[in-house]
Design a protein around this motif. Sequence first.
Motif, mmCIF file in Angstrom:
data_model
loop_
_atom_site.group_PDB
_atom_site.id
_atom_site.type_symbol
_atom_site.label_atom_id
_atom_site.label_comp_id
_atom_site.label_asym_id
_atom_site.label_seq_id
_atom_site.Cartn_x
_atom_site.Cartn_y
_atom_site.Cartn_z
ATOM 1 N N GLY A 216 43.260 39.980 46.139
ATOM 2 C CA GLY A 216 42.194 39.594 45.229
ATOM 3 C C GLY A 216 40.861 39.904 45.870
ATOM 4 N N SER A 217 39.829 40.000 45.059
ATOM 5 C CA SER A 217 38.502 40.313 45.573
ATOM 6 C C SER A 217 37.966 39.150 46.397
ATOM 7 C CB SER A 217 37.552 40.614 44.412
ATOM 8 O OG SER A 217 37.434 39.476 43.568
ATOM 9 N N SER A 218 36.890 39.392 47.137
ATOM 10 C CA SER A 218 36.253 38.330 47.901
ATOM 11 C C SER A 218 35.827 37.207 46.961
ATOM 12 C CB SER A 218 35.031 38.891 48.636
ATOM 13 O OG SER A 218 34.371 37.883 49.368
ATOM 14 N N GLY A 219 36.192 35.977 47.311
ATOM 15 C CA GLY A 219 35.876 34.836 46.467
ATOM 16 C C GLY A 219 36.900 34.551 45.388
ATOM 17 N N ALA A 220 37.989 35.321 45.360
ATOM 18 C CA ALA A 220 39.007 35.125 44.314
ATOM 19 C C ALA A 220 39.825 33.855 44.530
ATOM 20 C CB ALA A 220 39.934 36.334 44.251
ATOM 21 N N GLY A 221 39.817 33.327 45.761
ATOM 22 C CA GLY A 221 40.551 32.090 46.011
ATOM 23 C C GLY A 221 41.727 32.238 46.954
ATOM 24 N N LYS A 222 41.799 33.346 47.693
ATOM 25 C CA LYS A 222 42.939 33.557 48.591
ATOM 26 C C LYS A 222 43.016 32.458 49.654
ATOM 27 C CE LYS A 222 41.765 37.800 49.817
ATOM 28 N NZ LYS A 222 40.557 37.979 48.975
ATOM 29 N N THR A 223 41.880 32.169 50.291
ATOM 30 C CA THR A 223 41.880 31.128 51.327
ATOM 31 C C THR A 223 42.167 29.764 50.719
ATOM 32 O OG1 THR A 223 40.382 32.346 52.798
ATOM 33 C CG2 THR A 223 40.445 29.957 53.049
ATOM 34 N N THR A 224 41.640 29.498 49.538
ATOM 35 C CA THR A 224 41.919 28.228 48.855
ATOM 36 C C THR A 224 43.409 28.064 48.620
ATOM 37 O OG1 THR A 224 39.747 28.233 47.770
ATOM 38 C CG2 THR A 224 41.471 26.873 46.769
ATOM 39 N N LEU A 225 44.062 29.121 48.176
ATOM 40 C CA LEU A 225 45.507 29.054 47.923
ATOM 41 C C LEU A 225 46.277 28.867 49.226
ATOM 42 C CD1 LEU A 225 47.846 29.169 45.995
ATOM 43 C CD2 LEU A 225 47.725 31.665 46.018
ATOM 44 N N ILE A 226 45.895 29.597 50.269
ATOM 45 C CA ILE A 226 46.542 29.428 51.572
ATOM 46 C C ILE A 226 46.390 27.987 52.050
ATOM 47 C CG2 ILE A 226 46.305 30.009 54.024
ATOM 48 C CD1 ILE A 226 47.706 32.249 52.786
#
Length: 215
Positions: A35-45
């Motif tokens: 996903g693009s920067s800010g898409a929520g990857k770290t939030t999901l992790i």
Amino acid sequence: MLSMHGASVGYGNAPAVLREISLTVRPGRVLALTGSSGAGKTTLINAMAGLLRPRDGTVTVDGQPLRDRDHAVEQRIVLIPQDNGLAPILTAAENLQVALVADGVTPPGARRQTAAMLDLLGLAGQADQLVEELSGGQQQRTAVARGLALRGSVLLADEVTSELDAGNRQRVLELLHGEARRGAAVVFATHDPEVAAACEAELHLVEGRAEIIRD
């Protein structure tokens, strides 16, 4: 096995970053999270690591609700965070040894495992350097070494190749696939399409929702 069912995740009173996310992290496979920067990857992790509790829906491990980070650690969910999470005033070797001893490994065993893992990541020559003296790429590899040394049943890796050259990026990717062959479930958040293409499955985040690209 780690699963999310209809999970919505956010911070404080702000609108949810992620909405109605459902996924299953399967043992023996590497799931690329894109996903693009800010898409929520770290939030999901972070939600899968027990650091964020979903507002709606559930996160479960082996069918039981994931309570918090301590519970996740008990369930062998290992997190390699984007900011590496290393203690800067300890050496590379000490960062691994402290984690291993806390995990129940004897001090002699921790020293042996540390030396072997740092060598595997091409860091034998940096073992006695303070983390704050290491380059960004060396710090990333040290964090990967620590995460691999803990041998989790689930391994969550958040953008852990962003500062690596092509050779070290390939080395880390091969090691993550090695963890999957060992039987771990691996989630690898990445913005690199070539890295994502090398994974067995891909989940793409866009506008707060998840799209399965490959499963």
